[in-house]
Write a protein that holds these residues in place. Structure first.
Motif, mmCIF file in Angstrom:
data_model
loop_
_atom_site.group_PDB
_atom_site.id
_atom_site.type_symbol
_atom_site.label_atom_id
_atom_site.label_comp_id
_atom_site.label_asym_id
_atom_site.label_seq_id
_atom_site.Cartn_x
_atom_site.Cartn_y
_atom_site.Cartn_z
ATOM 1 N N PRO A 169 -52.750 4.105 -84.794
ATOM 2 C CA PRO A 169 -51.164 4.526 -85.143
ATOM 3 C C PRO A 169 -50.334 3.535 -84.725
ATOM 4 C CG PRO A 169 -52.197 5.926 -83.170
ATOM 5 C CD PRO A 169 -53.246 5.235 -83.912
ATOM 6 N N ALA A 170 -50.576 2.814 -83.432
ATOM 7 C CA ALA A 170 -49.566 1.858 -82.935
ATOM 8 C C ALA A 170 -49.290 0.698 -84.032
ATOM 9 C CB ALA A 170 -49.979 1.592 -81.404
ATOM 10 N N ARG A 171 -50.443 0.002 -84.199
ATOM 11 C CA ARG A 171 -50.581 -1.365 -85.123
ATOM 12 C C ARG A 171 -49.895 -0.598 -86.493
ATOM 13 N NH1 ARG A 171 -55.328 -4.973 -84.974
ATOM 14 N NH2 ARG A 171 -56.480 -2.912 -85.103
ATOM 15 N N ASN A 172 -50.413 0.427 -86.921
ATOM 16 C CA ASN A 172 -49.640 0.928 -88.358
ATOM 17 C C ASN A 172 -48.382 0.970 -88.220
ATOM 18 O OD1 ASN A 172 -50.301 1.671 -91.063
ATOM 19 N ND2 ASN A 172 -51.323 3.305 -90.468
ATOM 20 N N ARG A 173 -47.855 1.348 -87.331
ATOM 21 C CA ARG A 173 -46.563 1.646 -87.020
ATOM 22 C C ARG A 173 -45.680 0.327 -87.057
ATOM 23 N NH1 ARG A 173 -46.648 4.075 -82.699
ATOM 24 N NH2 ARG A 173 -45.861 2.351 -80.980
ATOM 25 N N ALA A 174 -46.097 -0.658 -86.207
ATOM 26 C CA ALA A 174 -45.783 -1.882 -86.125
ATOM 27 C C ALA A 174 -45.694 -2.779 -87.321
ATOM 28 C CB ALA A 174 -46.439 -2.864 -85.163
ATOM 29 N N ARG A 175 -46.581 -2.438 -88.256
ATOM 30 C CA ARG A 175 -46.839 -3.395 -89.512
ATOM 31 C C ARG A 175 -46.173 -2.619 -90.600
ATOM 32 N NH1 ARG A 175 -53.349 -5.308 -89.894
ATOM 33 N NH2 ARG A 175 -53.260 -6.154 -87.830
ATOM 34 N N VAL A 176 -45.968 -1.491 -90.566
ATOM 35 C CA VAL A 176 -44.752 -0.928 -91.394
ATOM 36 C C VAL A 176 -43.370 -1.124 -90.973
ATOM 37 C CG1 VAL A 176 -43.765 1.325 -91.894
ATOM 38 C CG2 VAL A 176 -46.253 1.391 -92.080
ATOM 39 N N ALA A 177 -43.216 -1.204 -89.802
ATOM 40 C CA ALA A 177 -41.838 -1.673 -89.408
ATOM 41 C C ALA A 177 -41.338 -3.184 -89.942
ATOM 42 C CB ALA A 177 -41.578 -1.528 -87.830
ATOM 43 N N ARG A 178 -42.484 -3.734 -89.802
ATOM 44 C CA ARG A 178 -42.264 -5.173 -90.336
ATOM 45 C C ARG A 178 -42.096 -5.406 -91.690
ATOM 46 N NH1 ARG A 178 -47.012 -6.364 -87.187
ATOM 47 N NH2 ARG A 178 -47.854 -7.755 -89.090
ATOM 48 N N LEU A 179 -43.059 -4.566 -92.545
ATOM 49 C CA LEU A 179 -42.808 -4.739 -93.946
ATOM 50 C C LEU A 179 -41.484 -3.923 -94.483
ATOM 51 C CD1 LEU A 179 -46.106 -3.506 -94.933
ATOM 52 C CD2 LEU A 179 -45.138 -5.730 -95.035
ATOM 53 N N ARG A 180 -40.881 -3.112 -93.755
ATOM 54 C CA ARG A 180 -39.718 -2.416 -94.225
ATOM 55 C C ARG A 180 -38.472 -3.655 -93.963
ATOM 56 N NH1 ARG A 180 -38.293 3.014 -94.332
ATOM 57 N NH2 ARG A 180 -36.308 1.957 -95.065
ATOM 58 N N LEU A 181 -38.709 -4.596 -93.030
ATOM 59 C CA LEU A 181 -37.595 -5.562 -92.974
ATOM 60 C C LEU A 181 -37.731 -6.736 -93.985
ATOM 61 C CD1 LEU A 181 -37.361 -6.020 -88.937
ATOM 62 C CD2 LEU A 181 -36.291 -4.202 -90.641
ATOM 63 N N THR A 182 -38.923 -6.980 -94.343
ATOM 64 C CA THR A 182 -38.998 -7.991 -95.370
ATOM 65 C C THR A 182 -39.133 -7.482 -96.883
ATOM 66 O OG1 THR A 182 -41.344 -8.270 -94.895
ATOM 67 C CG2 THR A 182 -40.033 -9.702 -93.516
ATOM 68 N N SER A 183 -39.139 -6.199 -97.384
ATOM 69 C CA SER A 183 -39.694 -5.874 -98.691
ATOM 70 C C SER A 183 -38.475 -5.268 -99.229
ATOM 71 C CB SER A 183 -40.670 -4.694 -98.462
ATOM 72 O OG SER A 183 -41.817 -5.161 -97.783
ATOM 73 N N GLY A 184 -37.201 -5.186 -98.912
ATOM 74 C CA GLY A 184 -36.113 -4.902 -99.976
ATOM 75 C C GLY A 184 -36.323 -3.440 -100.171
ATOM 76 N N ALA A 185 -36.148 -3.398 -101.479
ATOM 77 C CA ALA A 185 -36.311 -1.959 -102.197
ATOM 78 C C ALA A 185 -37.841 -1.785 -102.554
ATOM 79 C CB ALA A 185 -35.392 -1.982 -103.518
ATOM 80 N N THR A 186 -38.901 -2.610 -102.427
ATOM 81 C CA THR A 186 -40.184 -2.440 -102.556
ATOM 82 C C THR A 186 -40.686 -1.406 -101.784
ATOM 83 O OG1 THR A 186 -40.317 -4.868 -103.479
ATOM 84 C CG2 THR A 186 -42.357 -3.818 -102.832
#
Length: 563
Positions: free
Chosen positions: A411-428
């Motif tokens: 869960p920790a790495r999944n959370r970190a990866r989701v957070a990174r994607l949210r910042l670089t993925s705009g409305a995707t």
């Protein structure tokens, strides 16, 4: 040859390491951008087409208080020495953004590059001699076909805003370029998904998928992704049979009828393909002999060269036909990071015979945009998923779902990866990695997998027919809850806190509600004064309680359990 480039205020120094000789001339210009950012334009010109030279642009930043360097690559950013930090960005590798983050969670410097197709080698970190931060970008590290001109822009933003706002602004700046205009995202991309991968791996049968699909629909999931395994009669984790894309006659004897049965249960249907591979046991391997970039012996595959028009046509027509003939609602397109230019590139010795593109990244971009266009013509609003690390600005131009890279039951790495994607993925639409957990865990322990990725579209991959009654109730509760709060979770403002500590607190909000997820024991959660709205505090830590630092007395407070 080193050239100093004067005039910048956001950094202490800017320089370029250029080749000492050759046909290329270099020019540099600085522009001020809205909000105080600065842009450096680098331009190369040659009188005759020639392979462009490797060159490097380097920055020196005197930024007291910097404690971490954020990139789209790292789960937990740290501050490396300048000889230790590195990243490669390209069309199918990460995002060309680097951000220096202060202890106060403010941005010290966000660096972005407009080149999101070709490979850039980044170096970054602290210089021991003077405690300054160095960031450099090296261009044309891969073999490149002859060009007459080339230009790239580098954006520097030192505005003292919250660090994730600076990262998002840098990413949006890249995607504003016409060649990276993001693909439309249908509402269906934000619905919860059932994936077969962790539950079944390659041991798939049509009737088992249909049974799980019906159970997933009853829990509130809306889409099924059938992952790898539909080609094989034996689950041996091999890719030797990829390339022909013919369903196993024993496991999936009638793919169209199978898809229709799943859709009758109320679910959309997506199917997995590994784009670049021609397995050594496939007919495609013989068909495209001499049209490969290289081979991967461990996977028993060769990687197709997309610079050949017949290769691109074969791949695009394969997906177009699958969507049309089998009634698919979308595609999971995998392994496109395997498209890479070999060194030396045999195409140069062949004078690029038979190839209508000389650049592999540009051919990949053309291929995937053609796939998008043709699939969309057959199925308007088709879902197309890619996963980290192929998740940058170029990918958003033809994919509408970006999933966190594989981190099973973490869960920790999944959370970190989701957070990174949210910042670089705009409305995707940003999706979690597929969730799994130990069946013997308590509902509270299992729920940590879900709570860690609340700010993404959640993909579930447990075998539903093997879940306990308590786990079924827990999953049903969270699917209903995330659906009810979708606006704040997926479409509202979003901030991940303290990336250097593994993002132990994340928050999202709209005008009507604020949601905070907490993932560290004894972490005090500040609830600021402001507009009257509901505030949800979701405990994803191991502690039985959460400490709240309230700026005002609440009208009411309620507590809920994992179900």
């Amino acid at each position: 040859m080193k050239k100093e480039i004067p005039g910048f205020t956001s950094v202490s120094a800017v320089s370029a390491d250029l080749p000492d000789s050759g046909p290329w001339s270099f020019s540099f210009s600085r522009e001020a951008a809205p909000g105080g950012a600065e842009t450096l334009t680098v331009r190369l010109d040659s009188a005759e087409p020639a392979p462009p030279p490797r060159f490097t642009v380097a920055l020196v930043c005197d930024a007291p208080g910097v404690r971490s360097v954020w990139t789209s690559r790292r789960d937990v950013p740290v501050l490396d020495p300048d000889w230790g930090g590195s990243m490669k960005t390209a069309i199918a590798n990460d995002s060309p953004v680097v951000a220096l983050v202060g202890t106060d969670e403010k941005n010290r410097l966000a660096v972005a590059c407009s080149e999101a197709t070709r490979r850039i080698e980044w170096r970054f970190g602290l210089r021991e001699e003077d405690c300054t931060i160095r960031v450099s970008m090296s261009f044309f590290e891969d073999p490149e076909a002859p060009l007459s001109s080339y230009s790239a822009q580098i954006r520097l933003d030192a505005a003292p805003v919250f660090w994730s706002d600076a990262v998002r602004g840098a990413s949006d700046w890249i995607c504003a370029r016409p060649e990276y205009e993001p693909a439309p995202v249908p509402p269906a991309a934000f619905d919860p998904i059932y994936s077969t991968w962790y539950g079944f791996h390659q041991d798939l049968h049509d009737r088992e998928v249909e049974k799980e699909a019906a159970a997933a629909a009853a829990l509130g999931m809306k889409t099924v992704i059938t992952d790898d395994g539909w080609l094989l009669d034996v689950a041996d984790r091999s890719y030797a049979w990829t390339g022909d894309w013919e369903p196993s006659p024993n496991r999936f004897p009638d793919m169209a009828a199978h898809v229709a049965r799943v859709k009758a249960a109320g679910l959309r249907y997506m199917l997995w393909f590994s784009v670049p591979f021609a397995g050594w046991s496939s007919k495609a391997f013989k068909r495209f002999e001499g049209k490969f970039l290289y081979s991967r012996d461990n996977l028993r595959v060769s990687v197709l060269d997309p610079r050949f028009p017949e290769v691109r046509e074969y791949l695009a027509s394969t997906y177009e036909k699958a969507v049309r003939d089998w009634g698919l609602d979308g595609l999971k397109l995998d392994f496109i990071d395997s498209f890479a230019t070999p060194d030396p590139d045999p195409a140069a010795a062949e004078n690029w015979r038979g190839r209508d593109y000389k650049s592999v990244p540009e051919a990949v971009l053309a291929l995937m945009k053609d796939v998008r266009r043709r699939v969309e013509a057959v199925r308007p609003g088709a879902l197309v998923e890619f996963r980290q690390t192929y998740m940058g600005p170029a990918i958003r131009s033809f994919g509408n779902m970006i999933r966190a890279g594989d981190v099973p039951a973490d869960p920790a790495r999944n959370r970190a990866r989701v957070a990174r994607l949210r910042l670089t993925s705009g409305a995707t639409a940003v999706h979690s990695d597929m969730l799994e957990w130990n069946p013997r865990e308590t509902p509270e322990q299992a729920a940590q997998q879900i709570v860690s990725v609340l700010f993404s579209v959640i993909q579930y991959s447990m075998r539903i027919d093997r879940l306990s009654e308590d786990h079924v109730r827990m999953v049903r509760h969270w699917i209903a809850w995330t659906d009810a709060h979708r606006e704040a979770l997926l479409h509202g403002a979003f901030r991940p806190h303290r990336p250097d500590l593994g993002t132990p607190l994340l928050e999202g909000w709209t005008d009507s509600e604020r949601i905070v997820s907490v993932h560290q024991d004894d972490l005090a959660v500040r609830v600021p004064a402001g507009p009257q709205r509901d505030v949800w505090i979701v405990n994803g830590s191991d502690a039985p309680s959460v400490v709240l630092d309230l700026a005002a007395a609440p009208e009411r407070a309620e507590a809920f359990d994992a179900c």
